[in-house]
Design an enzyme around this catalytic site. Structure first.
Site, mmCIF file in Angstrom:
data_model
loop_
_atom_site.group_PDB
_atom_site.id
_atom_site.type_symbol
_atom_site.label_atom_id
_atom_site.label_comp_id
_atom_site.label_asym_id
_atom_site.label_seq_id
_atom_site.Cartn_x
_atom_site.Cartn_y
_atom_site.Cartn_z
ATOM 1 N N HIS A 266 68.642 31.844 34.619
ATOM 2 C CA HIS A 266 69.566 32.023 33.433
ATOM 3 C C HIS A 266 68.541 32.416 32.236
ATOM 4 C CE1 HIS A 266 73.351 31.476 31.073
ATOM 5 N NE2 HIS A 266 73.046 30.347 31.053
ATOM 6 N N HIS A 307 72.677 40.682 37.609
ATOM 7 C CA HIS A 307 73.069 40.064 37.023
ATOM 8 C C HIS A 307 74.395 39.304 37.809
ATOM 9 C CE1 HIS A 307 76.010 38.434 33.573
ATOM 10 N NE2 HIS A 307 75.258 38.257 32.896
ATOM 11 N N ASP A 365 67.707 40.037 29.541
ATOM 12 C CA ASP A 365 66.646 39.549 29.302
ATOM 13 C C ASP A 365 64.889 40.694 29.465
ATOM 14 O OD1 ASP A 365 68.558 37.292 30.764
ATOM 15 O OD2 ASP A 365 67.534 37.229 29.335
HETATM 16 C C1 SDX Z 1 71.181 35.916 31.910
HETATM 17 O O1 SDX Z 1 76.234 34.518 33.387
HETATM 18 C C2 SDX Z 1 76.150 35.278 32.128
HETATM 19 O O2 SDX Z 1 76.492 35.754 31.476
HETATM 20 C C3 SDX Z 1 74.213 35.050 32.701
HETATM 21 C C4 SDX Z 1 74.107 35.673 30.467
HETATM 22 C C5 SDX Z 1 74.149 35.623 29.497
HETATM 23 O O3 SDX Z 1 74.575 36.036 28.882
HETATM 24 O O4 SDX Z 1 74.352 33.901 29.750
HETATM 25 O O5 SDX Z 1 74.186 37.316 30.847
HETATM 26 C C6 SDX Z 1 72.208 35.318 31.062
HETATM 27 O O6 SDX Z 1 71.035 34.855 32.596
HETATM 28 C C7 SDX Z 1 71.262 37.030 32.773
HETATM 29 C C8 SDX Z 1 70.416 37.208 34.239
HETATM 30 C C9 SDX Z 1 68.970 36.878 34.361
HETATM 31 N N1 SDX Z 1 68.500 36.340 34.943
HETATM 32 C C10 SDX Z 1 67.112 37.203 35.730
HETATM 33 O O7 SDX Z 1 67.580 37.974 35.491
HETATM 34 C C11 SDX Z 1 67.049 36.657 37.004
HETATM 35 C C12 SDX Z 1 66.505 37.559 38.151
HETATM 36 N N2 SDX Z 1 68.070 37.882 38.878
HETATM 37 C C13 SDX Z 1 68.945 36.922 39.741
HETATM 38 O O8 SDX Z 1 68.681 35.545 40.061
HETATM 39 C C14 SDX Z 1 69.995 37.081 40.403
HETATM 40 O O9 SDX Z 1 70.411 38.204 40.089
HETATM 41 C C15 SDX Z 1 71.529 36.652 39.138
HETATM 42 C C16 SDX Z 1 70.908 34.519 39.228
HETATM 43 C C17 SDX Z 1 70.963 36.912 37.636
HETATM 44 C C18 SDX Z 1 72.614 37.035 39.971
HETATM 45 O O10 SDX Z 1 72.760 36.283 40.880
HETATM 46 P P1 SDX Z 1 73.981 35.988 41.584
HETATM 47 O O11 SDX Z 1 75.090 37.097 41.076
HETATM 48 O O12 SDX Z 1 74.635 34.840 42.274
HETATM 49 O O13 SDX Z 1 73.779 36.973 42.752
HETATM 50 P P2 SDX Z 1 72.976 36.711 44.570
HETATM 51 O O14 SDX Z 1 71.559 36.054 43.846
HETATM 52 O O15 SDX Z 1 73.753 36.000 45.148
HETATM 53 O O16 SDX Z 1 72.544 38.308 44.838
HETATM 54 C C19 SDX Z 1 73.062 38.580 45.339
HETATM 55 C C20 SDX Z 1 72.027 40.226 46.505
HETATM 56 C C21 SDX Z 1 70.886 38.959 47.342
HETATM 57 O O17 SDX Z 1 70.268 40.174 48.125
HETATM 58 P P3 SDX Z 1 71.308 39.839 49.473
HETATM 59 O O18 SDX Z 1 71.618 38.393 50.037
HETATM 60 O O19 SDX Z 1 72.800 40.784 49.346
HETATM 61 O O20 SDX Z 1 71.045 40.901 50.606
HETATM 62 O O21 SDX Z 1 71.296 40.868 45.585
HETATM 63 C C22 SDX Z 1 69.362 40.168 45.710
HETATM 64 C C23 SDX Z 1 69.638 38.953 46.723
HETATM 65 O O22 SDX Z 1 68.828 38.117 46.644
HETATM 66 N N3 SDX Z 1 69.077 40.178 44.056
HETATM 67 C C24 SDX Z 1 67.824 40.159 43.927
HETATM 68 C C25 SDX Z 1 67.770 39.657 42.397
HETATM 69 N N4 SDX Z 1 69.036 39.168 42.325
HETATM 70 C C26 SDX Z 1 69.824 38.607 43.279
HETATM 71 N N5 SDX Z 1 67.106 40.613 44.498
HETATM 72 C C27 SDX Z 1 65.478 41.091 44.173
HETATM 73 N N6 SDX Z 1 65.653 40.635 42.392
HETATM 74 C C28 SDX Z 1 66.286 40.086 41.803
HETATM 75 N N7 SDX Z 1 66.318 39.886 40.491
#
Ligand code: SDX
Length: 426
Positions: A266, A307, A365
């Site tokens: 997050h 996201h 971010d």
């Molecule tokens: C913020 O909610 C908000 O609005 C948050 C925010 C705000 O203003 O409040 O926008 C701020 O938190 C932005 C996000 C910052 N986080 C990151 O940058 C961390 C990296 N991102 C991931 O951790 C992830 O993308 C999330 C947590 C942001 C979202 O995760 P989801 O929606 O639960 O998606 P998921 O984890 O289920 O991923 C779906 C797929 C998976 O692969 P498969 O199982 O389909 O094979 O995408 C892959 C994941 O492995 N994946 C990634 C990835 N993010 C998701 N693979 C590599 N790198 C990544 N960053």
């Protein structure tokens, strides 16, 4: 709310349930499932992928189109034409202020920027190298100890006082975290400066001299605060709402939001982006890290990408991408090696099938960390900056919830543990 209906029939139940469907002013309809508990059945939605936790009029996101509206105004227009404090007013009150309202609001904020002198003592209990978010969770919660005489949350005036105090004091406390970590004395707010200039003043001035504040950096700082100001029911805002639903005081609720924001998935992502870019270290290593990001057995994720809601470019990232290039050009750092790695990562993520298939675009971010580093903000303070920007959103959602009839948030569960059994006889 317009009444449409959804029908639910469940094997073993001898009736089909009619569930009301409500339409929003825009966006997805919702099915009201609140009557299901009375039928002895719960919905199941870990991570709240398909759950609307509340009704709100504050912020709207269309993840598919990359749209973000604060009280209906597109974030791109606000970033170009508004400023952080004006957006704070907008988020809290629902409309943009007229010039008199804007001046009054800014004045009220200005005269709440100082913290009680005894707050300084809290810092001395922390090791100098404490993570600033550990300090912020503590000192923001501690603010309630100084305002107990007006914490009646059913009193609109008390609620607004707390909201303005929190918006006003967060930058002061954030700068105090930095000063404490470098062993310099705290710098008091300067009422002749605007919000973001004041923050940079408290960060980088010393009692020996005032540091000249670049208008370009102050503008970039204000834009970063503005772009982080609210984001609908994200994890930390949902935490604030849940804490608020118990009747906890607003300072405790915001402290709970700060704690939730700290996670690298997050608000901790901006700090994690910089650590990732430093770990990658050189463009020649990028392919190895891209491979790791795709490997399910490797916990490494490309921080700053992906996201839960945006399945398109995060509109905030688009604005910050431009601001990032302006700031680095202004500072003569546009050949910054970390920026080069970031631009290469962005290019790959926008072309690589793995990321394209999963809609893993750069999020807010990804660029904010690079700008903050260029401004001279230490990496460990990045999430504190995010918390400072997000405070108007947190307090606006808290205020919206408390201003309307609400119930304590109390989810249920799917229990798969042991069924009743007797304690073994001695
Ligand atoms: C913020 O909610 C908000 O609005 C948050 C925010 C705000 O203003 O409040 O926008 C701020 O938190 C932005 C996000 C910052 N986080 C990151 O940058 C961390 C990296 N991102 C991931 O951790 C992830 O993308 C999330 C947590 C942001 C979202 O995760 P989801 O929606 O639960 O998606 P998921 O984890 O289920 O991923 C779906 C797929 C998976 O692969 P498969 O199982 O389909 O094979 O995408 C892959 C994941 O492995 N994946 C990634 C990835 N993010 C998701 N693979 C590599 N790198 C990544 N960053």
């Amino acid at each position: 709310m317009a009444e449409k209906k959804a029908q639910l029939s469940v094997d073993g139940m001898n009736e089909t349930l009619d569930l009301p469907v409500y339409e929003g002013s825009t966006g997805a309809d919702v099915i009201d499932v609140s009557s299901l508990a009375g039928k002895g059945i719960f919905t199941f939605d870990p991570g709240f992928m398909s759950t609307a936790s509340c009704e709100s009029k504050i912020t709207y996101i269309d993840g598919g189109k990359g749209v973000l509206l604060y009280r209906g105004y597109p974030i791109e227009q606000l970033a170009e034409k508004s400023d952080f404090l004006e957006c704070c007013y907008l988020l809290l009150n629902g409309e943009l202020p007229d010039p008199k309202q804007k001046e009054d609001f800014n004045t009220r904020i200005r005269y709440h920027t100082m913290v009680h002198e005894q707050m300084h003592s809290f810092f001395n209990g922390f090791p100098r190298n404490a993570h600033p978010m550990a300090i912020m969770v503590g000192v923001v919660g501690a603010l309630s100890a100084f305002y107990h005489e007006n914490l009646e949350i059913s009193n609109e005036e008390h609620r607004m006082d707390a909201a303005l105090r929190l918006i006003a004091k967060m930058p002061t406390l954030a700068a105090m975290c930095y000063k404490y970590s470098v062993g310099q004395p705290f710098v008091y707010p300067d009422n002749s400066l605007d919000f973001s200039e004041n923050f940079l003043h408290m960060m980088f001035s010393t009692p020996c001299e005032d540091t000249p504040i670049s208008p370009v950096l102050a503008d970039a700082m204000d834009k970063i605060f503005l772009l982080h100001a609210d984001h609908e029911q994200n994890a930390s805002t949902s935490t604030v709402r849940l804490a608020g639903s118990t009747g906890a005081n607003p300072y405790a609720c915001i402290a709970s939001g700060i704690a939730a924001l700290w996670g690298p998935a997050h608000g901790g992502a901006n700090e994690a982006v910089l650590r990732m870019l430093n770990e990658i270290g050189d463009e020649s290593q990028i392919d190895r890290y891209i491979k790791r990001a795709k490997d399910k057995d490797d916990p490494f994720r490309l921080m700053g990408f992906g996201h839960r809601v945006y399945k398109n470019f995060d509109p905030r990232a688009k604005v910050l991408r431009e601001a990032c290039q302006n700031v680095l050009a202004e500072l003569g750092k546009d050949d910054d090696p970390l920026l080069k790695i970031a631009m290469k990562l962005e290019k790959i993520a926008l072309e690589d099938e793995y990321f394209v298939e999963r809609n893993l675009y750069p999020n807010v971010d990804f660029y904010s960390g690079i700008i903050l580093k260029a401004i001279g903000i230490p990496t460990s303070l990045f999430t504190v900056i995010f918390a400072t920007g997000r405070t108007p959103g947190w307090v606006a959602h808290w205020h919206e919830m408390i201003s309307n009839p609400f119930k304590i948030g109390r989810p249920r569960q799917l229990y798969t543990g042991p069924t009743p059994r007797d304690y073994p006889k001695k």
